[in-house]
Write a protein that holds these residues in place. Structure first.
Motif, PDB file in Angstrom:
ATOM      1  N   SER A   5      28.291  41.367  49.322  1.00  0.00           N
ATOM      2  CA  SER A   5      27.874  40.706  50.564  1.00  0.00           C
ATOM      3  C   SER A   5      28.741  41.042  51.777  1.00  0.00           C
ATOM      4  CB  SER A   5      27.771  39.196  50.365  1.00  0.00           C
ATOM      5  OG  SER A   5      28.997  38.649  49.971  1.00  0.00           O
ATOM      6  N   PRO A   6      30.086  41.160  51.664  1.00  0.00           N
ATOM      7  CA  PRO A   6      30.849  41.527  52.859  1.00  0.00           C
ATOM      8  C   PRO A   6      30.494  42.919  53.373  1.00  0.00           C
ATOM      9  CG  PRO A   6      32.290  40.532  51.228  1.00  0.00           C
ATOM     10  CD  PRO A   6      30.985  40.798  50.551  1.00  0.00           C
ATOM     11  N   GLY A   7      30.269  43.858  52.456  1.00  0.00           N
ATOM     12  CA  GLY A   7      29.916  45.216  52.865  1.00  0.00           C
ATOM     13  C   GLY A   7      28.570  45.295  53.554  1.00  0.00           C
ATOM     14  N   LEU A   8      27.674  44.346  53.251  1.00  0.00           N
ATOM     15  CA  LEU A   8      26.355  44.307  53.883  1.00  0.00           C
ATOM     16  C   LEU A   8      26.349  43.462  55.150  1.00  0.00           C
ATOM     17  CD1 LEU A   8      24.114  43.830  50.699  1.00  0.00           C
ATOM     18  CD2 LEU A   8      24.514  45.936  51.991  1.00  0.00           C
ATOM     19  N   GLY A   9      27.507  42.892  55.476  1.00  0.00           N
ATOM     20  CA  GLY A   9      27.596  42.060  56.670  1.00  0.00           C
ATOM     21  C   GLY A   9      27.063  40.656  56.475  1.00  0.00           C
ATOM     22  N   LEU A  10      26.871  40.249  55.221  1.00  0.00           N
ATOM     23  CA  LEU A  10      26.335  38.908  54.944  1.00  0.00           C
ATOM     24  C   LEU A  10      27.412  37.833  54.951  1.00  0.00           C
ATOM     25  CD1 LEU A  10      23.874  39.791  52.024  1.00  0.00           C
ATOM     26  CD2 LEU A  10      23.316  39.411  54.445  1.00  0.00           C
ATOM     27  N   SER A  11      28.661  38.238  54.765  1.00  0.00           N
ATOM     28  CA  SER A  11      29.743  37.253  54.734  1.00  0.00           C
ATOM     29  C   SER A  11      31.058  37.916  55.123  1.00  0.00           C
ATOM     30  CB  SER A  11      29.864  36.629  53.339  1.00  0.00           C
ATOM     31  OG  SER A  11      30.329  37.590  52.410  1.00  0.00           O
ATOM     32  N   ASP A  12      32.037  37.067  55.450  1.00  0.00           N
ATOM     33  CA  ASP A  12      33.375  37.555  55.775  1.00  0.00           C
ATOM     34  C   ASP A  12      34.287  37.553  54.556  1.00  0.00           C
ATOM     35  OD1 ASP A  12      33.054  37.633  58.810  1.00  0.00           O
ATOM     36  OD2 ASP A  12      32.518  35.542  58.363  1.00  0.00           O
ATOM     37  N   ALA A  13      33.908  36.788  53.549  1.00  0.00           N
ATOM     38  CA  ALA A  13      34.708  36.672  52.325  1.00  0.00           C
ATOM     39  C   ALA A  13      33.775  36.277  51.189  1.00  0.00           C
ATOM     40  CB  ALA A  13      35.809  35.622  52.504  1.00  0.00           C
ATOM     41  N   ILE A  14      34.287  36.347  49.955  1.00  0.00           N
ATOM     42  CA  ILE A  14      33.512  35.888  48.817  1.00  0.00           C
ATOM     43  C   ILE A  14      34.372  34.944  47.980  1.00  0.00           C
ATOM     44  CG2 ILE A  14      32.229  38.051  48.722  1.00  0.00           C
ATOM     45  CD1 ILE A  14      33.753  38.583  46.020  1.00  0.00           C
ATOM     46  N   PHE A  15      33.700  34.137  47.167  1.00  0.00           N
ATOM     47  CA  PHE A  15      34.367  33.276  46.200  1.00  0.00           C
ATOM     48  C   PHE A  15      33.659  33.469  44.874  1.00  0.00           C
ATOM     49  CE2 PHE A  15      34.521  28.984  44.133  1.00  0.00           C
ATOM     50  CZ  PHE A  15      35.853  29.054  43.754  1.00  0.00           C
ATOM     51  N   ASP A  16      34.386  34.013  43.876  1.00  0.00           N
ATOM     52  CA  ASP A  16      33.714  34.376  42.638  1.00  0.00           C
ATOM     53  C   ASP A  16      34.705  34.424  41.479  1.00  0.00           C
ATOM     54  OD1 ASP A  16      31.494  34.968  41.149  1.00  0.00           O
ATOM     55  OD2 ASP A  16      31.395  37.082  41.706  1.00  0.00           O
ATOM     56  N   ILE A  17      34.166  34.574  40.266  1.00  0.00           N
ATOM     57  CA  ILE A  17      34.978  34.745  39.066  1.00  0.00           C
ATOM     58  C   ILE A  17      35.626  36.118  39.084  1.00  0.00           C
ATOM     59  CG2 ILE A  17      34.822  35.148  36.578  1.00  0.00           C
ATOM     60  CD1 ILE A  17      32.861  32.926  36.367  1.00  0.00           C
ATOM     61  N   VAL A  18      36.920  36.165  38.764  1.00  0.00           N
ATOM     62  CA  VAL A  18      37.630  37.433  38.646  1.00  0.00           C
ATOM     63  C   VAL A  18      38.325  37.457  37.285  1.00  0.00           C
ATOM     64  CG1 VAL A  18      39.443  38.909  39.585  1.00  0.00           C
ATOM     65  CG2 VAL A  18      37.989  37.591  41.136  1.00  0.00           C
ATOM     66  N   SER A  19      38.023  38.484  36.488  1.00  0.00           N
ATOM     67  CA  SER A  19      38.690  38.643  35.192  1.00  0.00           C
ATOM     68  C   SER A  19      39.761  39.716  35.277  1.00  0.00           C
ATOM     69  CB  SER A  19      37.665  38.981  34.105  1.00  0.00           C
ATOM     70  OG  SER A  19      36.757  37.916  33.925  1.00  0.00           O
ATOM     71  N   THR A  20      39.354  40.937  35.630  1.00  0.00           N
ATOM     72  CA  THR A  20      40.313  42.054  35.713  1.00  0.00           C
ATOM     73  C   THR A  20      40.570  42.497  37.142  1.00  0.00           C
ATOM     74  OG1 THR A  20      38.579  43.727  35.511  1.00  0.00           O
ATOM     75  CG2 THR A  20      39.520  42.862  33.469  1.00  0.00           C
ATOM     76  N   GLY A  21      39.662  42.198  38.046  1.00  0.00           N
ATOM     77  CA  GLY A  21      39.813  42.641  39.432  1.00  0.00           C
ATOM     78  C   GLY A  21      39.175  43.987  39.712  1.00  0.00           C
ATOM     79  N   GLY A  22      38.655  44.642  38.665  1.00  0.00           N
ATOM     80  CA  GLY A  22      38.057  45.964  38.840  1.00  0.00           C
ATOM     81  C   GLY A  22      36.846  45.956  39.754  1.00  0.00           C
ATOM     82  N   THR A  23      35.999  44.919  39.632  1.00  0.00           N
ATOM     83  CA  THR A  23      34.788  44.841  40.458  1.00  0.00           C
ATOM     84  C   THR A  23      35.146  44.654  41.927  1.00  0.00           C
ATOM     85  OG1 THR A  23      33.568  43.868  38.613  1.00  0.00           O
ATOM     86  CG2 THR A  23      32.616  43.623  40.795  1.00  0.00           C
ATOM     87  N   LEU A  24      36.166  43.841  42.195  1.00  0.00           N
ATOM     88  CA  LEU A  24      36.607  43.659  43.579  1.00  0.00           C
ATOM     89  C   LEU A  24      37.073  44.984  44.171  1.00  0.00           C
ATOM     90  CD1 LEU A  24      38.703  40.343  43.482  1.00  0.00           C
ATOM     91  CD2 LEU A  24      36.316  40.637  44.137  1.00  0.00           C
ATOM     92  N   LYS A  25      37.915  45.669  43.424  1.00  0.00           N
ATOM     93  CA  LYS A  25      38.490  46.927  43.905  1.00  0.00           C
ATOM     94  C   LYS A  25      37.415  47.956  44.191  1.00  0.00           C
ATOM     95  CE  LYS A  25      42.155  50.245  42.833  1.00  0.00           C
ATOM     96  NZ  LYS A  25      43.189  50.652  41.845  1.00  0.00           N
ATOM     97  N   SER A  26      36.420  48.054  43.312  1.00  0.00           N
ATOM     98  CA  SER A  26      35.365  49.053  43.490  1.00  0.00           C
ATOM     99  C   SER A  26      34.464  48.739  44.677  1.00  0.00           C
ATOM    100  CB  SER A  26      34.523  49.165  42.214  1.00  0.00           C
ATOM    101  OG  SER A  26      33.843  47.954  41.947  1.00  0.00           O
ATOM    102  N   ASN A  27      34.526  47.493  45.172  1.00  0.00           N
ATOM    103  CA  ASN A  27      33.722  47.114  46.341  1.00  0.00           C
ATOM    104  C   ASN A  27      34.565  46.934  47.596  1.00  0.00           C
ATOM    105  OD1 ASN A  27      30.682  46.421  45.607  1.00  0.00           O
ATOM    106  ND2 ASN A  27      31.928  45.839  43.845  1.00  0.00           N
ATOM    107  N   GLY A  28      35.791  47.475  47.558  1.00  0.00           N
ATOM    108  CA  GLY A  28      36.644  47.417  48.745  1.00  0.00           C
ATOM    109  C   GLY A  28      37.160  46.046  49.072  1.00  0.00           C
ATOM    110  N   LEU A  29      37.331  45.205  48.034  1.00  0.00           N
ATOM    111  CA  LEU A  29      37.809  43.842  48.241  1.00  0.00           C
ATOM    112  C   LEU A  29      39.168  43.636  47.588  1.00  0.00           C
ATOM    113  CD1 LEU A  29      34.487  41.952  47.377  1.00  0.00           C
ATOM    114  CD2 LEU A  29      35.346  42.497  49.660  1.00  0.00           C
ATOM    115  N   LYS A  30      39.876  42.629  48.049  1.00  0.00           N
ATOM    116  CA  LYS A  30      41.166  42.269  47.465  1.00  0.00           C
ATOM    117  C   LYS A  30      41.238  40.761  47.287  1.00  0.00           C
ATOM    118  CE  LYS A  30      43.407  42.139  52.023  1.00  0.00           C
ATOM    119  NZ  LYS A  30      44.475  42.708  52.885  1.00  0.00           N
ATOM    120  N   PRO A  31      41.885  40.293  46.205  1.00  0.00           N
ATOM    121  CA  PRO A  31      42.043  38.849  46.010  1.00  0.00           C
ATOM    122  C   PRO A  31      42.813  38.239  47.175  1.00  0.00           C
ATOM    123  CG  PRO A  31      42.653  40.065  44.037  1.00  0.00           C
ATOM    124  CD  PRO A  31      42.503  41.078  45.123  1.00  0.00           C
ATOM    125  N   PHE A  32      42.380  37.058  47.582  1.00  0.00           N
ATOM    126  CA  PHE A  32      42.992  36.424  48.740  1.00  0.00           C
ATOM    127  C   PHE A  32      43.672  35.107  48.369  1.00  0.00           C
ATOM    128  CE2 PHE A  32      42.277  33.548  52.470  1.00  0.00           C
ATOM    129  CZ  PHE A  32      43.240  34.103  53.296  1.00  0.00           C
TER     130      PHE A  32
END
Length: 283
Positions: free
Chosen positions: A146-173
Motif C-alpha cells: 500500500s505505501p508503494g501504491l500511494g494508499l498509505s504512509d505506513a503499514i501495521f502488520d504481522i512480521v515474522s522474519t522481515g523479508g516481506t518488508l525488505k522486499s517491498n522497500g519497507l523498514k520496521p518502525f
C-alpha cells in the motif's frame, strides 16, 4: 461422555504446527484438507478446520470447546474466552513499518498520516494510547504494497522474519504487540475433565520440547560437583558402572541452558556425554 470440539486453522501458518502438536499428544486422526471436521479415533474429540478469524467466535459461542489461534487474533476480535496454554509456536510481532526513504522518524510523526492494516482494532488501541490521530485504512491482504501504491504512509502488520518488508522497500518502525499460538477455551468450561486431560497432554509435549535427556559418565569424586550443576526433573539418577569408582548420571537439561551446562559439566569432569531428545514429560 460428551465429545469435545477443538477448532484449528484449516490453512495458514498455524495449521501444520497445530496438527503436529495434537498428533504428538497421542491423538489419532486424519488431516483432511478438503473436510471441515476430523474425528479422533482414540479420544472423545472432533477437530474443526476453520479460518483463523472465525475460531475465537466459535469458541466464545460454544460451537467449539477449544481453539488454537494466535494471540493477535484474540486481541483483534475482542472475544470473551479463557487463555488456557501458550503453545510456543507461530511467534511473530505486530509492527508498524514505513518506507525506507520516509521522513517519519517518531511515533508523533504519524499524526495525520494514513496507516494500512488488517488489524484496525489493535492499531486503534495503540494509537489512542499514544494520543496519535491517524487515519486507519483497513485492507484484507497485501498490506505491504500500500505505501508503494500511494494508499498509505505506513503499514501495521504481522512480521515474522522481515523479508516481506525488505522486499517491498519497507523498514520496521515500532513494535506494537508480540504474539504466539495459544490454546483457548470457552469461559466457565475450564474444569471439564476432558479439557484438563488434553491440557496435561499438551503440557507434557511442550516440556519435552524444552528439554534434553543427558547421560554422562563421571568419576565418583566428581559426582557432588556435577550434581550441583544439574537441575533434573527432581534430582539426577546415578548408576554405578562396571569400572570401579565410576558412575553414569542421568538427567534432563533445559534447552535454553544446554550448551552453557555442557561446558560446565565437562569442566567438572563429565565424560562420554550422550544427549537424546525427549518425547514427553509428565509431572
Amino acid at each position: 461422555m460428551k465429545t469435545l470440539k477443538i477448532a484449528i486453522q484449516k490453512s495458514g501458518r498455524l495449521n501444520e504446527k497445530s496438527v503436529e502438536l495434537l498428533k504428538n499428544c497421542g491423538l489419532s486422526f486424519e488431516n483432511y484438507k478438503s473436510s471441515l471436521i476430523s474425528t479422533v479415533s482414540n479420544f472423545p474429540l472432533e477437530i474443526l478446520f476453520l479460518r483463523d478469524d472465525d475460531i475465537p467466535e466459535y469458541v466464545q459461542d460454544g460451537i467449539a470447546d477449544l481453539g488454537i489461534v494466535g494471540e493477535n487474533v484474540i486481541s483483534e476480535t475482542e472475544v470473551e474466552v479463557s487463555f488456557l496454554q501458550l503453545l510456543g509456536f507461530g511467534k511473530c510481532t505486530l509492527k508498524l513499518a514505513v518506507q525506507n526513504n520516509t521522513e517519519i522518524e517518531t511515533l508523533q510523526d504519524l499524526e495525520g498520516k494514513a496507516i494500512a492494516t488488517s488489524y484496525p482494532v489493535i492499531l486503534k488501541k495503540f494509537l489512542d494510547k499514544n494520543q496519535i490521530d491517524a487515519e486507519i485504512r483497513t485492507i484484507s491482504g497485501s498490506v505491504e504494497i500500500s505505501p508503494g501504491l500511494g494508499l498509505s504512509d505506513a503499514i501495521f502488520d504481522i512480521v515474522s522474519t522481515g523479508g516481506t518488508l525488505k522486499s517491498n522497500g519497507l523498514k520496521p518502525f515500532a513494535d506494537v504487540m508480540s504474539s504466539q499460538a495459544i490454546l483457548i477455551g470457552r469461559k466457565g468450561e475450564e474444569d471439564n475433565p476432558l479439557i484438563q486431560e488434553l491440557i496435561q497432554r499438551i503440557q507434557s509435549v511442550l516440556r519435552a520440547k524444552e528439554t534434553k535427556y543427558v547421560v554422562l559418565n563421571a568419576a565418583a569424586e566428581n559426582v557432588e560437583q556435577i550434581i550441583k550443576l544439574l537441575p533434573g526433573v527432581k534430582s539426577p539418577t546415578i548408576v554405578p558402572l562396571a569400572e570401579e569408582g565410576w558412575v553414569a548420571i542421568h538427567t534432563v537439561i533445559p534447552e535454553r541452558d544446554f550448551w552453557e551446562k555442557i561446558t560446565l559439566l565437562k569442566a567438572a569432569g563429565a565424560q562420554g556425554i550422550v544427549v537424546m531428545p525427549i518425547e514427553k514429560i509428565i509431572l
